[in-house]
Structures are given as structure tokens and as C-alpha cells.
Motif scaffolding. Structure first.
Motif, PDB file in Angstrom:
ATOM      1  N   VAL A  48      -0.235   8.796 -18.870  1.00  0.00           N
ATOM      2  CA  VAL A  48      -0.263   8.752 -17.419  1.00  0.00           C
ATOM      3  C   VAL A  48       0.928   7.946 -16.913  1.00  0.00           C
ATOM      4  O   VAL A  48       1.448   7.067 -17.613  1.00  0.00           O
ATOM      5  CB  VAL A  48      -1.567   8.137 -16.872  1.00  0.00           C
ATOM      6  CG1 VAL A  48      -2.746   9.059 -17.125  1.00  0.00           C
ATOM      7  CG2 VAL A  48      -1.823   6.774 -17.468  1.00  0.00           C
ATOM      8  N   ALA A  49       1.338   8.253 -15.711  1.00  0.00           N
ATOM      9  CA  ALA A  49       2.388   7.497 -15.038  1.00  0.00           C
ATOM     10  C   ALA A  49       1.884   7.101 -13.664  1.00  0.00           C
ATOM     11  O   ALA A  49       1.248   7.905 -12.969  1.00  0.00           O
ATOM     12  CB  ALA A  49       3.675   8.318 -14.906  1.00  0.00           C
ATOM     13  N   VAL A  50       2.166   5.861 -13.293  1.00  0.00           N
ATOM     14  CA  VAL A  50       1.821   5.369 -11.963  1.00  0.00           C
ATOM     15  C   VAL A  50       3.110   5.067 -11.219  1.00  0.00           C
ATOM     16  O   VAL A  50       3.952   4.313 -11.709  1.00  0.00           O
ATOM     17  CB  VAL A  50       0.949   4.100 -12.042  1.00  0.00           C
ATOM     18  CG1 VAL A  50       0.641   3.576 -10.643  1.00  0.00           C
ATOM     19  CG2 VAL A  50      -0.342   4.384 -12.802  1.00  0.00           C
ATOM     20  N   CYS A  51       3.276   5.675 -10.053  1.00  0.00           N
ATOM     21  CA  CYS A  51       4.406   5.389  -9.179  1.00  0.00           C
ATOM     22  C   CYS A  51       3.908   4.433  -8.096  1.00  0.00           C
ATOM     23  O   CYS A  51       2.993   4.782  -7.343  1.00  0.00           O
ATOM     24  CB  CYS A  51       4.936   6.663  -8.530  1.00  0.00           C
ATOM     25  SG  CYS A  51       5.456   7.939  -9.698  1.00  0.00           S
ATOM     26  N   ARG A 105       0.938  -4.182   0.405  1.00  0.00           N
ATOM     27  CA  ARG A 105       1.630  -3.009   0.956  1.00  0.00           C
ATOM     28  C   ARG A 105       1.863  -1.915  -0.082  1.00  0.00           C
ATOM     29  O   ARG A 105       2.425  -0.864   0.238  1.00  0.00           O
ATOM     30  CB  ARG A 105       2.980  -3.424   1.546  1.00  0.00           C
ATOM     31  CG  ARG A 105       2.903  -4.353   2.747  1.00  0.00           C
ATOM     32  CD  ARG A 105       4.239  -4.424   3.461  1.00  0.00           C
ATOM     33  NE  ARG A 105       5.302  -4.885   2.593  1.00  0.00           N
ATOM     34  CZ  ARG A 105       5.813  -6.119   2.594  1.00  0.00           C
ATOM     35  NH1 ARG A 105       5.325  -7.023   3.431  1.00  0.00           N
ATOM     36  NH2 ARG A 105       6.795  -6.453   1.788  1.00  0.00           N
ATOM     37  N   LEU A 106       1.461  -2.138  -1.314  1.00  0.00           N
ATOM     38  CA  LEU A 106       1.727  -1.159  -2.367  1.00  0.00           C
ATOM     39  C   LEU A 106       0.876   0.092  -2.184  1.00  0.00           C
ATOM     40  O   LEU A 106      -0.298   0.024  -1.838  1.00  0.00           O
ATOM     41  CB  LEU A 106       1.454  -1.758  -3.748  1.00  0.00           C
ATOM     42  CG  LEU A 106       2.424  -2.843  -4.227  1.00  0.00           C
ATOM     43  CD1 LEU A 106       1.989  -3.351  -5.596  1.00  0.00           C
ATOM     44  CD2 LEU A 106       3.857  -2.334  -4.280  1.00  0.00           C
ATOM     45  N   GLU A 107       1.502   1.223  -2.415  1.00  0.00           N
ATOM     46  CA  GLU A 107       0.819   2.510  -2.453  1.00  0.00           C
ATOM     47  C   GLU A 107       1.089   3.154  -3.803  1.00  0.00           C
ATOM     48  O   GLU A 107       2.166   2.989  -4.371  1.00  0.00           O
ATOM     49  CB  GLU A 107       1.311   3.432  -1.341  1.00  0.00           C
ATOM     50  CG  GLU A 107       0.972   2.954   0.057  1.00  0.00           C
ATOM     51  CD  GLU A 107       1.464   3.905   1.126  1.00  0.00           C
ATOM     52  OE1 GLU A 107       0.901   3.874   2.234  1.00  0.00           O
ATOM     53  OE2 GLU A 107       2.420   4.677   0.847  1.00  0.00           O
ATOM     54  N   ALA A 108       0.115   3.890  -4.305  1.00  0.00           N
ATOM     55  CA  ALA A 108       0.233   4.477  -5.639  1.00  0.00           C
ATOM     56  C   ALA A 108       0.159   5.999  -5.602  1.00  0.00           C
ATOM     57  O   ALA A 108      -0.559   6.589  -4.783  1.00  0.00           O
ATOM     58  CB  ALA A 108      -0.862   3.935  -6.545  1.00  0.00           C
ATOM     59  N   ASP A 135      -9.710   3.701 -11.946  1.00  0.00           N
ATOM     60  CA  ASP A 135     -10.548   2.500 -11.881  1.00  0.00           C
ATOM     61  C   ASP A 135      -9.711   1.257 -11.599  1.00  0.00           C
ATOM     62  O   ASP A 135     -10.082   0.405 -10.788  1.00  0.00           O
ATOM     63  CB  ASP A 135     -11.313   2.302 -13.199  1.00  0.00           C
ATOM     64  CG  ASP A 135     -12.448   3.303 -13.356  1.00  0.00           C
ATOM     65  OD1 ASP A 135     -12.812   3.953 -12.353  1.00  0.00           O
ATOM     66  OD2 ASP A 135     -12.951   3.443 -14.486  1.00  0.00           O
ATOM     67  N   TYR A 136      -8.584   1.147 -12.290  1.00  0.00           N
ATOM     68  CA  TYR A 136      -7.743  -0.040 -12.127  1.00  0.00           C
ATOM     69  C   TYR A 136      -7.243  -0.172 -10.695  1.00  0.00           C
ATOM     70  O   TYR A 136      -7.341  -1.238 -10.075  1.00  0.00           O
ATOM     71  CB  TYR A 136      -6.550   0.016 -13.087  1.00  0.00           C
ATOM     72  CG  TYR A 136      -5.645  -1.185 -12.964  1.00  0.00           C
ATOM     73  CD1 TYR A 136      -5.838  -2.303 -13.763  1.00  0.00           C
ATOM     74  CD2 TYR A 136      -4.605  -1.216 -12.029  1.00  0.00           C
ATOM     75  CE1 TYR A 136      -5.027  -3.420 -13.634  1.00  0.00           C
ATOM     76  CE2 TYR A 136      -3.805  -2.328 -11.888  1.00  0.00           C
ATOM     77  CZ  TYR A 136      -4.011  -3.421 -12.698  1.00  0.00           C
ATOM     78  OH  TYR A 136      -3.213  -4.525 -12.557  1.00  0.00           O
ATOM     79  N   PRO A 143      -4.201   1.534  -2.668  1.00  0.00           N
ATOM     80  CA  PRO A 143      -4.569   2.901  -2.288  1.00  0.00           C
ATOM     81  C   PRO A 143      -3.767   3.952  -3.059  1.00  0.00           C
ATOM     82  O   PRO A 143      -2.572   3.791  -3.303  1.00  0.00           O
ATOM     83  CB  PRO A 143      -4.246   2.956  -0.788  1.00  0.00           C
ATOM     84  CG  PRO A 143      -3.233   1.882  -0.570  1.00  0.00           C
ATOM     85  CD  PRO A 143      -3.558   0.798  -1.554  1.00  0.00           C
ATOM     86  N   ILE A 144      -4.454   5.025  -3.436  1.00  0.00           N
ATOM     87  CA  ILE A 144      -3.812   6.167  -4.084  1.00  0.00           C
ATOM     88  C   ILE A 144      -3.563   7.216  -3.014  1.00  0.00           C
ATOM     89  O   ILE A 144      -4.510   7.764  -2.436  1.00  0.00           O
ATOM     90  CB  ILE A 144      -4.711   6.737  -5.201  1.00  0.00           C
ATOM     91  CG1 ILE A 144      -4.974   5.674  -6.274  1.00  0.00           C
ATOM     92  CG2 ILE A 144      -4.059   7.975  -5.823  1.00  0.00           C
ATOM     93  CD1 ILE A 144      -6.007   6.090  -7.295  1.00  0.00           C
TER      94      ILE A 144
END
Length: 203
Positions: A48-51, A105-108, A135-136, A143-144
């Protein structure tokens, strides 16, 4: 680790002629962050990759990781296997904070977790990775805003941190075993890496 640099890790840099932009390709186990106008690219199978991106400062980054199978049927963030994912997420978030991002302020945007590794279907490797990421981020109140998880195909992900745009291309015809071999080798490397101490979760 030198946080004074605006970028870190992922040594695979090149010029993308299609997008006419400096680009960085991250491999399994790597991550990259930037405050500049760079393209971050990765290819995902079961990984998986998270931006992550700060929507005000526009700094952003991407990681690429996979949970090793610890032989446990447990779920959640406290299993030994999940510690690898927590560590991968903390590296990315901590470096963004060093560059001036605010966690509030992070968005994923999250991608990957495909059922593409032959012989690993019964272990639900891709699904376990996808569930961990969701979950994390939920537990960390990040927020995703977009996701493309599971399915049976590898993906090529293009992340533009300055704008937050992500482009995903499903690879429905694989002509060689590069993706499979790369993730299998990475999975074995992580599995036999000596375990480190406890990882501090964000509060």
C-alpha cells in the motif's frame, strides 16, 4: 537523517518527459517528502502507499510498505506485524511535520492492497495492508479524501504534492514478474529484519 533537506530517501530520481517534471520513484520500504514541484511515482501490488499532503503549505509525501505476516490472527494496531506499518507511517508524518506541515491539516489518499502476489491469496496480504491503513488513519484523525484499494491488479500511482492531484493506472497486462519479485523480496526482507523497540503512536 537530515531534515534540513526538503526531500528524503528514494534515490531513484529522473525526468518524466510525459509530465515534463522532475520525478522520484519510490520502491517497497521507501518514502519521499517534498516542498517542491516534484512528481512522486510508485508501482503497487499487494503493498500500500499513502499520499499525505498539508493543504495549506502544499508539502506532501508518499510511502510504500507492506505488513509482514506475523502468523497472528489478531487485528488492530498492536500486533507485531502492524508495528511495521506504524513505523512507515510515523516516518512519513514526522518528516512532513519537520518541513512545516501541521498534522491537523493533513489529508490522505491511499492506494494498493491488490491480490496480486501468487501463493499469498490465503493470507489476504493485500486486504490486511488495506485494512491497516484505513484503521491507522481513522485512529489518527487524518481524513481520507480518496482511495483505490484491493482488486486483482497492480497499480502505478502518480502523486503531485504541490496540487494534491493523484493519477492511478491499473496494470491489467503484466509482461514480466518484476512487481511480484520486488514485493516478494521486500516481504522476506521485512519478515527477517530484527524487531526494534516499541513505536510511539501519535496523540
Amino acid at each position: 537523517m537530515n531534515f534540513e533537506d526538503n526531500e528524503h530517501l528514494a534515490p531513484n530520481m529522473y525526468y518524466d518527459r510525459h509530465f515534463e517534471k522532475e520525478a522520484v520513484k519510490i520502491m517497497p520500504g521507501e518514502y519521499y517528502v517534498t516542498t517542491g514541484d516534484k512528481l512522486i511515482v510508485t508501482v503497487l501490488g499487494s503493498c500500500v502507499a499513502v499520499c499525505l499532503r498539508d493543504k495549506v503549505t502544499h508539502c506532501g509525501g508518499m510511502n510504500h510498505f507492506l505488513l509482514p505476516n506475523d502468523g497472528s490472527n489478531e487485528s488492530g494496531l498492536l500486533t507485531e506485524s502492524a508495528r511495521y506499518g506504524v513505523y512507515a507511517m510515523e516516518l512519513l508524518i514526522n518528516h512532513l511535520l519537520k518541513l512545516g506541515a501541521s498534522k491537523s491539516r493533513l489529508e490522505a489518499k491511499v492506494f494498493g492492497g491488490g491480490n496480486v502476489l501468487r501463493g499469498l491469496t490465503l493470507n489476504n496480504v493485500g486486504q490486511r495492508n488495506a485494512e491497516f491503513v484505513l484503521d491507522y488513519l481513522h485512529n489518527e484523525s487524518i481524513p481520507i479524501v480518496a482511495q483505490d484499494l484491493l482488486d486483482d491488479f497492480p497499480r502505478k500511482v502518480y502523486f503531485f504534492p504541490d496540487t494534491g492531484k493523484v493519477m492511478v493506472r491499473k496494470i491489467k497486462s503484466v509482461h514480466n514478474t518484476t512487481i511480484f519479485d520486488r514485493e516478494t523480496e521486500y516481504r522476506m526482507r521485512v519478515k527477517y529484519t530484527p524487531k526494534s523497540g516499541d513505536v510511539d503512536l501519535f496523540t
